[in-house]
Design a protein around this motif. Structure first.
Motif, PDB file in Angstrom:
ATOM      1  N   GLU A 264     -14.518   9.043   2.303  1.00  0.00           N
ATOM      2  CA  GLU A 264     -13.867   8.412   3.464  1.00  0.00           C
ATOM      3  C   GLU A 264     -12.517   7.787   3.121  1.00  0.00           C
ATOM      4  OE1 GLU A 264     -14.836   8.615   6.650  1.00  0.00           O
ATOM      5  OE2 GLU A 264     -16.370   9.956   5.860  1.00  0.00           O
ATOM      6  N   TYR A 265     -12.279   7.520   1.851  1.00  0.00           N
ATOM      7  CA  TYR A 265     -11.018   6.894   1.430  1.00  0.00           C
ATOM      8  C   TYR A 265     -10.356   7.753   0.357  1.00  0.00           C
ATOM      9  CZ  TYR A 265     -12.606   2.737   3.911  1.00  0.00           C
ATOM     10  OH  TYR A 265     -13.033   1.874   4.890  1.00  0.00           O
ATOM     11  N   ILE A 266      -9.049   7.569   0.221  1.00  0.00           N
ATOM     12  CA  ILE A 266      -8.282   8.287  -0.802  1.00  0.00           C
ATOM     13  C   ILE A 266      -7.469   7.257  -1.566  1.00  0.00           C
ATOM     14  CG2 ILE A 266      -6.362   9.885  -1.173  1.00  0.00           C
ATOM     15  CD1 ILE A 266      -7.419  11.354   1.404  1.00  0.00           C
ATOM     16  N   VAL A 267      -7.515   7.328  -2.897  1.00  0.00           N
ATOM     17  CA  VAL A 267      -6.706   6.422  -3.718  1.00  0.00           C
ATOM     18  C   VAL A 267      -5.677   7.266  -4.465  1.00  0.00           C
ATOM     19  CG1 VAL A 267      -8.317   6.482  -5.691  1.00  0.00           C
ATOM     20  CG2 VAL A 267      -6.714   4.585  -5.456  1.00  0.00           C
ATOM     21  N   ALA A 268      -4.455   6.741  -4.561  1.00  0.00           N
ATOM     22  CA  ALA A 268      -3.399   7.417  -5.310  1.00  0.00           C
ATOM     23  C   ALA A 268      -2.735   6.401  -6.226  1.00  0.00           C
ATOM     24  CB  ALA A 268      -2.377   8.023  -4.361  1.00  0.00           C
ATOM     25  N   GLY A 269      -2.566   6.787  -7.481  1.00  0.00           N
ATOM     26  CA  GLY A 269      -1.913   5.919  -8.459  1.00  0.00           C
ATOM     27  C   GLY A 269      -0.438   6.261  -8.564  1.00  0.00           C
ATOM     28  N   SER A 270       0.413   5.252  -8.522  1.00  0.00           N
ATOM     29  CA  SER A 270       1.857   5.455  -8.582  1.00  0.00           C
ATOM     30  C   SER A 270       2.271   5.934  -9.975  1.00  0.00           C
ATOM     31  CB  SER A 270       2.570   4.147  -8.249  1.00  0.00           C
ATOM     32  OG  SER A 270       3.925   4.216  -8.608  1.00  0.00           O
ATOM     33  N   ALA A 271       3.258   6.837 -10.021  1.00  0.00           N
ATOM     34  CA  ALA A 271       3.776   7.312 -11.308  1.00  0.00           C
ATOM     35  C   ALA A 271       4.840   6.374 -11.864  1.00  0.00           C
ATOM     36  CB  ALA A 271       4.354   8.716 -11.140  1.00  0.00           C
ATOM     37  N   ARG A 272       5.260   5.362 -11.068  1.00  0.00           N
ATOM     38  CA  ARG A 272       6.327   4.446 -11.509  1.00  0.00           C
ATOM     39  C   ARG A 272       5.792   3.145 -12.078  1.00  0.00           C
ATOM     40  NH1 ARG A 272       9.858   4.885  -6.133  1.00  0.00           N
ATOM     41  NH2 ARG A 272      10.988   6.842  -6.518  1.00  0.00           N
ATOM     42  N   GLN A 273       4.666   2.692 -11.569  1.00  0.00           N
ATOM     43  CA  GLN A 273       4.140   1.382 -11.980  1.00  0.00           C
ATOM     44  C   GLN A 273       2.620   1.395 -11.850  1.00  0.00           C
ATOM     45  OE1 GLN A 273       5.267  -1.585  -9.089  1.00  0.00           O
ATOM     46  NE2 GLN A 273       5.300  -0.107  -7.440  1.00  0.00           N
ATOM     47  N   HIS A 274       1.993   0.302 -12.274  1.00  0.00           N
ATOM     48  CA  HIS A 274       0.528   0.203 -12.163  1.00  0.00           C
ATOM     49  C   HIS A 274       0.193  -0.310 -10.756  1.00  0.00           C
ATOM     50  CE1 HIS A 274      -3.515  -1.269 -14.060  1.00  0.00           C
ATOM     51  NE2 HIS A 274      -3.663  -0.379 -13.122  1.00  0.00           N
ATOM     52  N   ALA A 275       0.195   0.621  -9.792  1.00  0.00           N
ATOM     53  CA  ALA A 275      -0.127   0.261  -8.406  1.00  0.00           C
ATOM     54  C   ALA A 275      -1.008   1.349  -7.817  1.00  0.00           C
ATOM     55  CB  ALA A 275       1.148   0.112  -7.586  1.00  0.00           C
ATOM     56  N   LEU A 276      -2.062   0.919  -7.089  1.00  0.00           N
ATOM     57  CA  LEU A 276      -2.998   1.855  -6.468  1.00  0.00           C
ATOM     58  C   LEU A 276      -2.902   1.710  -4.953  1.00  0.00           C
ATOM     59  CD1 LEU A 276      -6.138   1.136  -8.699  1.00  0.00           C
ATOM     60  CD2 LEU A 276      -4.467   2.937  -9.014  1.00  0.00           C
ATOM     61  N   TYR A 277      -2.674   2.815  -4.268  1.00  0.00           N
ATOM     62  CA  TYR A 277      -2.585   2.831  -2.807  1.00  0.00           C
ATOM     63  C   TYR A 277      -3.876   3.446  -2.255  1.00  0.00           C
ATOM     64  CZ  TYR A 277       2.465   1.933  -3.207  1.00  0.00           C
ATOM     65  OH  TYR A 277       3.691   1.379  -3.479  1.00  0.00           O
ATOM     66  N   ILE A 278      -4.513   2.771  -1.295  1.00  0.00           N
ATOM     67  CA  ILE A 278      -5.767   3.265  -0.724  1.00  0.00           C
ATOM     68  C   ILE A 278      -5.571   3.524   0.779  1.00  0.00           C
ATOM     69  CG2 ILE A 278      -8.225   2.771  -0.337  1.00  0.00           C
ATOM     70  CD1 ILE A 278      -8.085   0.886  -2.761  1.00  0.00           C
ATOM     71  N   TRP A 279      -5.898   4.772   1.196  1.00  0.00           N
ATOM     72  CA  TRP A 279      -5.797   5.152   2.611  1.00  0.00           C
ATOM     73  C   TRP A 279      -7.185   5.466   3.166  1.00  0.00           C
ATOM     74  CZ3 TRP A 279      -2.322   7.137  -0.971  1.00  0.00           C
ATOM     75  CH2 TRP A 279      -0.950   6.887  -0.737  1.00  0.00           C
ATOM     76  N   GLU A 280      -7.329   5.271   4.465  1.00  0.00           N
ATOM     77  CA  GLU A 280      -8.543   5.719   5.141  1.00  0.00           C
ATOM     78  C   GLU A 280      -8.296   7.161   5.591  1.00  0.00           C
ATOM     79  OE1 GLU A 280     -11.626   4.057   8.553  1.00  0.00           O
ATOM     80  OE2 GLU A 280      -9.829   2.926   8.041  1.00  0.00           O
ATOM     81  N   LYS A 281      -9.191   8.067   5.177  1.00  0.00           N
ATOM     82  CA  LYS A 281      -8.949   9.494   5.399  1.00  0.00           C
ATOM     83  C   LYS A 281      -8.932   9.856   6.890  1.00  0.00           C
ATOM     84  CE  LYS A 281     -12.148  12.473   5.411  1.00  0.00           C
ATOM     85  NZ  LYS A 281     -13.375  13.151   5.040  1.00  0.00           N
ATOM     86  N   SER A 282      -9.870   9.289   7.656  1.00  0.00           N
ATOM     87  CA  SER A 282     -10.011   9.725   9.052  1.00  0.00           C
ATOM     88  C   SER A 282      -8.788   9.354   9.900  1.00  0.00           C
ATOM     89  CB  SER A 282     -11.269   9.101   9.671  1.00  0.00           C
ATOM     90  OG  SER A 282     -11.226   7.697   9.529  1.00  0.00           O
ATOM     91  N   ILE A 283      -8.197   8.173   9.636  1.00  0.00           N
ATOM     92  CA  ILE A 283      -7.061   7.715  10.459  1.00  0.00           C
ATOM     93  C   ILE A 283      -5.734   7.975   9.759  1.00  0.00           C
ATOM     94  CG2 ILE A 283      -6.118   5.729  11.707  1.00  0.00           C
ATOM     95  CD1 ILE A 283      -8.937   4.452  11.422  1.00  0.00           C
ATOM     96  N   GLY A 284      -5.751   7.913   8.421  1.00  0.00           N
ATOM     97  CA  GLY A 284      -4.514   8.113   7.665  1.00  0.00           C
ATOM     98  C   GLY A 284      -3.720   6.844   7.475  1.00  0.00           C
ATOM     99  N   ASN A 285      -4.342   5.664   7.753  1.00  0.00           N
ATOM    100  CA  ASN A 285      -3.603   4.404   7.594  1.00  0.00           C
ATOM    101  C   ASN A 285      -3.815   3.825   6.194  1.00  0.00           C
ATOM    102  OD1 ASN A 285      -6.335   3.932   8.262  1.00  0.00           O
ATOM    103  ND2 ASN A 285      -5.881   1.805   8.757  1.00  0.00           N
ATOM    104  N   LEU A 286      -2.774   3.172   5.684  1.00  0.00           N
ATOM    105  CA  LEU A 286      -2.833   2.514   4.377  1.00  0.00           C
ATOM    106  C   LEU A 286      -3.606   1.208   4.538  1.00  0.00           C
ATOM    107  CD1 LEU A 286      -1.741   2.573   1.402  1.00  0.00           C
ATOM    108  CD2 LEU A 286       0.154   1.194   2.221  1.00  0.00           C
ATOM    109  N   VAL A 287      -4.728   1.059   3.812  1.00  0.00           N
ATOM    110  CA  VAL A 287      -5.555  -0.136   3.995  1.00  0.00           C
ATOM    111  C   VAL A 287      -5.373  -1.165   2.882  1.00  0.00           C
ATOM    112  CG1 VAL A 287      -7.333   0.981   5.387  1.00  0.00           C
ATOM    113  CG2 VAL A 287      -7.538   1.038   2.907  1.00  0.00           C
ATOM    114  N   LYS A 288      -4.924  -0.718   1.700  1.00  0.00           N
ATOM    115  CA  LYS A 288      -4.811  -1.682   0.596  1.00  0.00           C
ATOM    116  C   LYS A 288      -3.857  -1.148  -0.471  1.00  0.00           C
ATOM    117  CE  LYS A 288      -6.327  -5.522  -1.365  1.00  0.00           C
ATOM    118  NZ  LYS A 288      -6.153  -6.836  -0.725  1.00  0.00           N
TER     119      LYS A 288
END
Length: 538
Positions: A264-288
Motif C-alpha cells: 500500500e505504500y512506496i518508500v524511495a531513498g534519495s541519492a543525494r542525502q539520507h532522506a526517505l520519502y513515503i507515498w501512499e500508492k492508491s492516492i499518490g500523495n506524499l505522506v512522510k
C-alpha cells in the motif's frame, strides 16, 4: 508475533528513527527474509552479518567474500542466501552452517542477484554491461536472457511476484516481459517522458502482495504499473502508469525504491542525502519524509515484510525507522483511568464477595450459553500475513530464527570433556603428523571444510575491465579501494572475532607479521604462563 492484533486503522508507515544496528564493519546492502525475523547485511570487508530482528542481536556472521558484498537475496524457505561481491563472484550459502554451497565467477561486476520467488534452484544475475543471466544451481548451467537492443547492454531485471515472468529494462527505457521457463517475449512497452524522449531504467521492484510493480528511471520519476495491464497490452503496448511519484521541489534522484509489506505504500531513498520519502500508492500523495543525519549518503533501503518498519543504510550503519509506540492502558479495560496520585478506593457493596447473595439467577441465552462450548486450543491457524494468496498453509520447513551459540569465557576449559592429562597423552601418541591439527584446535578454528565448486560463467563480448559502481566513486577512488576488502592475512578464520576473548590482554591488537607470527602460532599449543612470555613473543 501477534500480527492479528496490529492496529489496522492507524497509518502503516514508520514515523521516526528507532535506533541503529552496528555491524562492526561498514554495511553496504541489507535484505529481510520472507517473515522479517532475520535481516542479512552485506559488509565492506566481505562478511555477511545476520541479525535476529526481534532481539536486535547478531545471530550469525558468515565470512563470505574477500571483497565488499554488493547484493544479497534470501531463498523462499530462508535456509539459503545468495550473495554477490565486487570481485564478480556469486555464491550460495547455507544459513545454518555458514558453508558455501557453490560459487560462480562472472567476467564483469554484479549489480544484483535474486532468487526465483518459488524455485530456489534458479537465480537471476544482472552483470554490468551484459544481458541478465539466469543460473540453474543444480547443474551449474546458465541461460543468457534475450535483450531488445544488442548495442545497449545496461540492463536491469527482476522476477515478478511469483516468478512466472522476468521483467527487463534497458537504458533506452524499453521494458521486456519474458516467460521464465521458455524466455519467450510475452509483452513489451517503452517508458517515455512528457515528450517522446526515452529515459534509462535504473531498477524494477515488485510488491509482495498484489500485481503492482514500480520502475525507477533516470528522469527522477517513479512510475507504478499494474502487471495484469502490462500482460493484457502485449507486445509494444502503451500502458499508462497508475501513479507517477516524484519530488517536484528538489528534483531528487532516487537511489533505491521498494514497496511496503502490504503493497500500500512506496518508500524511495534519495541519492543525494539520507532522506526517505513515503507515498501512499492508491492516492499518490506524499505522506512522510524521514530525515537521517545530514551529509550522509544513502546506500540501501528495505521495508519489513509484515510490519511498518524500514531499514536504511548510510555511512556503513543500518538505521531502523519505526512507529512511535504509545502505551494505551485503557485498552485493557474501557473504564480504566490513569491517576496522577494515589486515591483511596471506595468498595461497593458485595463487590469482592465470593458469591453475591442479592444476585438473581439469569437464564443462559446467547453469549452466556456459548461459554459452555469447548474451545479448541490445540490446533494452530496459519498467520495470514505469512501466507501467499495462492497458499493456505505456512511453510513448515521454513527457517525463521537462528540458534545463537553461547559465549564461552575460556573455551579451553571444557567441563564435560575428558581430563586434560588424557588429552595430552593422546596428543603425544599421535606424533608429528598431527602437529597441524593441534595448532588449528588451539587456534579455535575448525578443520578445513570441503571446498565449494566454482563455475566460470563465459559471456560473449562482455568487457573484463569494468569496475563496480561501489568502488568507482568519483574523486575518492583511492581511499575507497583501500577500505574495501578484508585486511591482508585474515582469511575468514576468525568467524565470530568480535565475540571471542582476545588471546593477549596486554597488547592492543597489534598485527603480527613474518617470523613473529609463526613463533606465536607455534607457542599457541602451550599455555601462556607469565607476562614475560608475552613480551618475549612480541
Amino acid at each position: 508475533m501477534n500480527l492479528e492484533l496490529l492496529e489496522s486503522f492507524g497509518q502503516n508507515y514508520p514515523e521516526e528513527a528507532d535506533g541503529t544496528l552496528d555491524c562492526i564493519s561498514m554495511a553496504l546492502t541489507c535484505t529481510f527474509n520472507r517473515w522479517g525475523t532475520l535481516l542479512a547485511v552485506g559488509c565492506n570487508d566481505g562478511r555477511i552479518v545476520i541479525w535476529d530482528f526481534l532481539t536486535r542481536g547478531i545471530a550469525k556472521i558468515i565470512s563470505a567474500h574477500i571483497h565488499p558484498v554488493c547484493s544479497l537475496c534470501w531463498s523462499r524457505d530462508g535456509h539459503k542466501l545468495v550473495s554477490a561481491s565486487t570481485d564478480n563472484i556469486v555464491s550460495q550459502w547455507d544459513v545454518l552452517s555458514g558453508d558455501c554451497d557453490q560459487r560462480f565467477r562472472f567476467p564483469s561486476p554484479i549489480l544484483k542477484v535474486q532468487y526465483h520467488p518459488r524455485d530456489q534452484n534458479k537465480v537471476l544475475v544482472c552483470p554490468m554491461k551484459s544481458a541478465p543471466v539466469m543460473l540453474t544451481l543444480s547443474d551449474s548451467k546458465h541461460v543468457v536472457l534475450p535483450v531488445d537492443d544488442d548495442s545497449d547492454l545496461n540492463v536491469v531485471a527482476s522476477f515478478d511476484r511469483r516468478g512466472e515472468y522476468i521483467y527487463t529494462g534497458n537504458a533506452k527505457g524499453k521494458i521486456l516481459v519474458l516467460k521464465t521457463d521458455s524466455q519467450d517475449l510475452v509483452a513489451s512497452f517503452r517508458v517515455t517522458t512528457g515528450t517522446s524522449n526515452t529515459t534509462a531504467i535504473k531498477s524494477i521492484e515488485f510488491a509482495r502482495k498484489g500485481s503492482c510493480f514500480l520502475i525507477n528511471t533516470a528522469d527522477r520519476i517513479i512510475r507504478v504499473y499494474d502487471g495484469r495491464e502490462i500482460l493484457t497490452c502485449g507486445r509494444d503496448g502503451e500502458p499508462e502508469p497508475m501513479q507517477k511519484l516524484q519530488d517536484l521541489v528538489n528534483r531528487t534522484p532516487w537511489k533505491k525504491c521498494c514497496f511496503s509489506g502490504d503493497g500500500e505504500y512506496i518508500v524511495a531513498g534519495s541519492a543525494r542525502q539520507h532522506a526517505l520519502y513515503i507515498w501512499e500508492k492508491s492516492i499518490g500523495n506524499l505522506v512522510k519524509i524521514l530525515h537521517g543525519t545530514r551529509g550522509e549518503l544513502l546506500l540501501d533501503v528495505a521495508w519489513h515484510p509484515v510490519r511498518p518498519i524500514i531499514a536504511s543504510i548510510s555511512s556503513g550503519v543500518v538505521s531502523i525507522w519505526a512507529q512511535n509506540q504509545v502505551e494505551n492502558w485503557s485498552a485493557f479495560a474501557p473504564d480504566f483511568k490513569e491517576l496522577d496520585e494515589n486515591v483511596e478506593y471506595e468498595e461497593r457493596e458485595s463487590e469482592f464477595d465470593i458469591e453475591d447473595e442479592d444476585k438473581s439467577e439469569p437464564e443462559q441465552t446467547g453469549a452466556d450459553a456459548a461459554e459452555d462450548e469447548e474451545v479448541d486450543v490445540t490446533s494452530v491457524d496459519p498467520i495470514a500475513a505469512f501466507c501467499s494468496s495462492d497458499e493456505e498453509l505456512e511453510d513448515s520447513k521454513a527457517l525463521l530464527y537462528l540458534p545463537i551459540a553461547p559465549e564461552v569465557e575460556d573455551p579451553e576449559e571444557n567441563p564435560y570433556g575428558p581430563p586434560p592429562d588424557a588429552v595430552q597423552t593422546s596428543l603425544m601418541d599421535e606424533g608429528a603428523g598431527s602437529e597441524k591439527k593441534r595448532q588449528s584446535s588451539a587456534d579455535g578454528s575448525q578443520p578445513p571444510k570441503k571446498k565449494p565448486k566454482t563455475t566460470n560463467i563465459e559471456l560473449q563480448g562482455v568487457p573484463n575491465d569494468e569496475v563496480h559502481p561501489l568502488l568507482g566513486v568519483k574523486g575518492d577512488g583511492k581511499s575507497k579501494k583501500k577500505q574495501a576488502g578484508r585486511p591482508k592475512g585474515s582469511k575468514g578464520k576468525e568467524k565470530d572475532s568480535p565475540f571471542k576473548p582476545k588471546l593477549y590482554k596486554g597488547d592492543r591488537g597489534l598485527p603480527l607479521e613474518g617470523p613473529t607470527k609463526g613463533k606465536v602460532q607455534a607457542e599457541l599449543s602451550q599455555p601462556l604462563t607469565a607476562g614475560g612470555a608475552i613480551s618475549e613473543l612480541l
